[in-house]
Scaffold this motif. Structure first.
Motif, PDB file in Angstrom:
ATOM      1  N   THR A   1     -12.828  63.405  21.685  1.00  0.00           N
ATOM      2  CA  THR A   1     -11.384  63.663  22.530  1.00  0.00           C
ATOM      3  C   THR A   1     -10.579  62.681  21.695  1.00  0.00           C
ATOM      4  O   THR A   1     -10.673  61.615  21.413  1.00  0.00           O
ATOM      5  CB  THR A   1     -11.579  63.228  23.786  1.00  0.00           C
ATOM      6  OG1 THR A   1     -12.622  64.256  24.519  1.00  0.00           O
ATOM      7  CG2 THR A   1     -10.157  63.233  24.410  1.00  0.00           C
TER       8      THR A   1
ATOM      9  N   THR B   1      -6.664  61.530  21.117  1.00  0.00           N
ATOM     10  CA  THR B   1      -5.373  61.415  21.887  1.00  0.00           C
ATOM     11  C   THR B   1      -4.281  61.051  20.701  1.00  0.00           C
ATOM     12  O   THR B   1      -4.654  60.098  20.094  1.00  0.00           O
ATOM     13  CB  THR B   1      -5.532  60.346  23.093  1.00  0.00           C
ATOM     14  OG1 THR B   1      -6.687  60.743  23.836  1.00  0.00           O
ATOM     15  CG2 THR B   1      -4.186  60.152  23.722  1.00  0.00           C
ATOM     16  N   ALA B   2      -3.177  61.553  20.917  1.00  0.00           N
ATOM     17  CA  ALA B   2      -2.113  60.746  20.106  1.00  0.00           C
ATOM     18  C   ALA B   2      -0.727  60.746  20.997  1.00  0.00           C
ATOM     19  O   ALA B   2      -0.387  61.444  21.996  1.00  0.00           O
ATOM     20  CB  ALA B   2      -1.739  61.791  19.041  1.00  0.00           C
ATOM     21  N   ILE B   3      -0.162  59.483  20.946  1.00  0.00           N
ATOM     22  CA  ILE B   3       0.937  59.044  21.663  1.00  0.00           C
ATOM     23  C   ILE B   3       2.142  58.622  20.650  1.00  0.00           C
ATOM     24  O   ILE B   3       1.686  57.870  19.699  1.00  0.00           O
ATOM     25  CB  ILE B   3       0.526  58.018  22.637  1.00  0.00           C
ATOM     26  CG1 ILE B   3      -0.535  58.535  23.674  1.00  0.00           C
ATOM     27  CG2 ILE B   3       1.564  57.176  22.881  1.00  0.00           C
ATOM     28  CD1 ILE B   3      -1.289  57.516  24.523  1.00  0.00           C
ATOM     29  N   ILE B   4       3.263  58.941  21.059  1.00  0.00           N
ATOM     30  CA  ILE B   4       4.305  58.472  20.706  1.00  0.00           C
ATOM     31  C   ILE B   4       5.358  57.581  21.354  1.00  0.00           C
ATOM     32  O   ILE B   4       5.478  57.939  22.522  1.00  0.00           O
ATOM     33  CB  ILE B   4       5.357  59.646  19.806  1.00  0.00           C
ATOM     34  CG1 ILE B   4       6.370  59.011  18.852  1.00  0.00           C
ATOM     35  CG2 ILE B   4       5.730  60.386  20.824  1.00  0.00           C
ATOM     36  CD1 ILE B   4       6.885  59.827  17.697  1.00  0.00           C
TER      37      ILE B   4
ATOM     38  N   ILE C   1       3.605  55.619  16.472  1.00  0.00           N
ATOM     39  CA  ILE C   1       2.429  56.814  16.660  1.00  0.00           C
ATOM     40  C   ILE C   1       0.923  56.078  16.750  1.00  0.00           C
ATOM     41  O   ILE C   1       0.761  55.280  15.897  1.00  0.00           O
ATOM     42  CB  ILE C   1       2.657  57.705  15.593  1.00  0.00           C
ATOM     43  CG1 ILE C   1       3.870  58.523  15.788  1.00  0.00           C
ATOM     44  CG2 ILE C   1       1.435  58.613  15.642  1.00  0.00           C
ATOM     45  CD1 ILE C   1       4.090  59.552  14.517  1.00  0.00           C
ATOM     46  N   THR C   2       0.387  56.212  18.049  1.00  0.00           N
ATOM     47  CA  THR C   2      -0.897  55.810  18.328  1.00  0.00           C
ATOM     48  C   THR C   2      -1.971  56.937  18.070  1.00  0.00           C
ATOM     49  O   THR C   2      -1.533  58.007  18.959  1.00  0.00           O
ATOM     50  CB  THR C   2      -0.886  55.041  19.581  1.00  0.00           C
ATOM     51  OG1 THR C   2       0.011  54.102  19.496  1.00  0.00           O
ATOM     52  CG2 THR C   2      -2.348  54.677  19.725  1.00  0.00           C
ATOM     53  N   ALA C   3      -3.085  56.647  17.624  1.00  0.00           N
ATOM     54  CA  ALA C   3      -3.997  57.896  17.636  1.00  0.00           C
ATOM     55  C   ALA C   3      -5.316  57.258  18.007  1.00  0.00           C
ATOM     56  O   ALA C   3      -5.765  56.439  17.606  1.00  0.00           O
ATOM     57  CB  ALA C   3      -4.002  58.687  16.334  1.00  0.00           C
ATOM     58  N   ILE C   4      -6.043  57.942  19.013  1.00  0.00           N
ATOM     59  CA  ILE C   4      -7.159  57.137  19.561  1.00  0.00           C
ATOM     60  C   ILE C   4      -8.467  58.277  19.754  1.00  0.00           C
ATOM     61  O   ILE C   4      -8.178  59.657  19.988  1.00  0.00           O
ATOM     62  CB  ILE C   4      -6.899  56.686  20.993  1.00  0.00           C
ATOM     63  CG1 ILE C   4      -6.242  55.446  20.887  1.00  0.00           C
ATOM     64  CG2 ILE C   4      -8.279  56.361  21.718  1.00  0.00           C
ATOM     65  CD1 ILE C   4      -5.577  54.895  22.381  1.00  0.00           C
ATOM     66  N   ILE C   5      -9.629  58.010  19.213  1.00  0.00           N
ATOM     67  CA  ILE C   5     -10.689  58.841  19.363  1.00  0.00           C
ATOM     68  C   ILE C   5     -11.714  58.324  20.616  1.00  0.00           C
ATOM     69  O   ILE C   5     -11.936  57.162  20.633  1.00  0.00           O
ATOM     70  CB  ILE C   5     -11.335  59.154  18.346  1.00  0.00           C
ATOM     71  CG1 ILE C   5     -12.334  60.398  18.269  1.00  0.00           C
ATOM     72  CG2 ILE C   5     -12.114  58.143  17.487  1.00  0.00           C
ATOM     73  CD1 ILE C   5     -12.734  61.326  17.117  1.00  0.00           C
TER      74      ILE C   5
END
Lengths: 347, 347
Positions: A318, A320-323, B319-323
């Motif tokens: 899964t 997730t990307a957030i700005i 920008i943050t990306a999490i798995i």
């Protein structure tokens, strides 16, 4: 060194700021990518200007718009009443940037005609305008493919977040079981205000004062904006030909502030959640609705300037990307991202 | 329809699981992308097998490895003592997947020779193995460019998270002021255990039992793994030629559990944070250290199966990306992502 002559339609928040970003980045683009982006034509709602040889001066364009003027007053080459579709039909250029405001009521015109004309004339197209994509996703893609040109629209979804790029490129080969997005800042802001105890009227007025809410607000507050973004995500990432009428849409108008305050006390935060969920047959159910999100939810702690997307997949976990987008610059800069994607990465 | 003949070196956690993913996805790849990925040769530490005409049967390869055997026992074409570099030097193939365990002590051999040989022979290379990239990032990229072949390594950083792809593609034109990553699961797990009151020995034993910690653990616990990932991120995303010795590295060995428990009571969570921070002259200071992260930090709520990266930029916001990676499948699937990137997107 590659020179790319481009047209820019729409000189509001996005278009004007793009000119500022480009001014700041011109040297870097030349040195790092050997790319000379030259604005040869521009149009706003009052007129247009076209300077094919030297290009328009970005500083002058920004100055005209910041002072509330029109590009039609550009010295020497500006013309009042010269409409954007005419400029696109007549001008010699390699690339169209279509950055006019979204307008679904009138068939997304004049953006739709501008995009179609540019593709037909063999120009690449970059647009953060949802209108044409929502109303004619498949048709525009077929046209671009026929013409062998690029059509990029990373800025249509969640501002400066590369939600589409991640979904289209980094999830190749996967099945996305569930897509969730908080792609709209305005509704989150209003719901946070309601949760703080403000009345509906106070909350929306505050949002207007802060510049978060524009016009009568129904585009945002009734969930149309989120639904349009969901439709684009669904087409582009899930390869599923959804239309706006397929979205089960609930806006936030008239939402009960008391309920939001209770949720807040539980540690939950209301957000307008856009969701595509796959059923057993592989079809997707699309919805937009205000939902209380627990802190453990991947989008459960979004601040007022933050948007995000979640892809639940079979083989890539899964993601997730957030700005965090404290200004409108990232939304304008998506056009630069798309342009570099075309001319640096290749079609 | 395009047939891609590939070699697979390393049939441990990543290599074997990649075979499983590929078996599951074969039909989809054929139908959606017209791509026939054919495993023609494979090697593990005990030997190799090569079947150029029909290709090796993925089910048989998985069966051999699951039963603790070696590919050298593959019926008919397996051979004991046939070393991976020899296979790569002799076999006819279009693509090398190098998935052997990281090994910096001995010059990242035999992976380094396999990667070099494949590039020299005109094969594309995909590898989740940090070793060759950390020791010879620039040289390998120059070689790939000279040969006109692709070198992809999305799986070297943060498992299945497309951290490199996002950084390399979606931040084009930007300056990244600060890069932060939690690219390692093992250290987060051990620190969570310490924060729950377990002793160092109990915590590391639990991590071993759970399969999170392997070998003597110093590669993970001393921060070498995070530092290696930071070096690759810094080279690939920041364009900054950092080496392992440039990283100010602090591991978690001997960390005071009491301090972690106090942090937990404050709502903070310790993670081994890899960071590249730009100074006024544009240079980057690189560090790896255990740090208490507040819930408001973009990586402040990572669970035990979650990794993430943050890019703070000038024009694309933060920008943050999490798995969330509940199994090792996403880490293995990064090879599929890279392969599709090469053959669907183009070089």
């Amino acid at each position: 060194m590659q020179t790319v002559r481009f047209l820019l339609i729409g000189l509001g928040n996005l278009g004007r700021r793009f000119c500022e970003v480009l001014r700041e980045k011109n040297d870097l683009l030349l040195h790092r990518y050997g790319l000379d982006l030259r604005l040869v034509g521009a149009a706003d709602s009052r007129g247009a200007a076209y300077e094919p040889a030297l290009g328009l001066n970005l500083r002058e364009v920004v100055r005209l718009k910041e002072s509330g003027g029109t590009i039609a007053d550009y010295p020497g080459v500006g013309e009042r009443g010269w409409a954007a579709p005419e400029l696109v039909a007549e001008a010699e250029a390699d690339l169209l940037l279509e950055a006019s405001p979204v307008n679904l009521e009138q068939g997304a015109e004049p953006a739709m005609t501008c995009v179609r004309t540019a593709l037909q004339r063999g120009m690449d197209v970059v647009t953060p305008n949802k209108g044409p994509l929502v109303l004619a996703y498949q048709a525009l893609h077929e046209l671009a493919a026929e013409q062998g040109v690029a059509l990029r629209f990373d800025g249509t979804v969640a501002g400066g977040l590369p939600a589409l790029n991640i979904g289209q490129r980094d999830l190749r080969g996967a099945v996305v079981h569930r897509l969730e997005a908080v792609p709209n800042l305005c509704t989150g802001y209003v719901m946070d205000m309601l949760a703080e105890g403000l009345s509906w009227q106070e909350a929306t007025e505050r949002a207007r004062t802060e510049g978060v809410l524009e016009g009568n607000g129904s585009w945002d507050l009734e969930g149309w904006d989120a639904a349009a973004k969901l439709v684009i995500l669904t087409n582009a990432v899930l390869g599923y030909p959804a239309r706006l009428e397929d979205v089960d849409r609930t806006g936030i108008t008239g939402l009960d502030g008391g309920e939001l305050q209770v949720a807040r006390e539980r540690g939950e935060r209301y957000r307008l959640l856009a969701r595509a969920e796959q059923d057993e047959d592989g079809a997707y159910a699309l919805s937009v609705a205000p939902v209380p999100l627990a802190p453990e939810h991947p989008l459960g702690r979004l601040g007022r300037k933050q948007m995000g997307v979640v892809y639940a997949t079979d083989i890539y976990g899964t993601i997730t990307a957030i700005i965090d987008e404290p200004s409108p610059v990232p939304s304008a800069a998506t056009m630069l991202r798309d342009v570099l994607d075309i001319y640096v990465e290749g079609r």
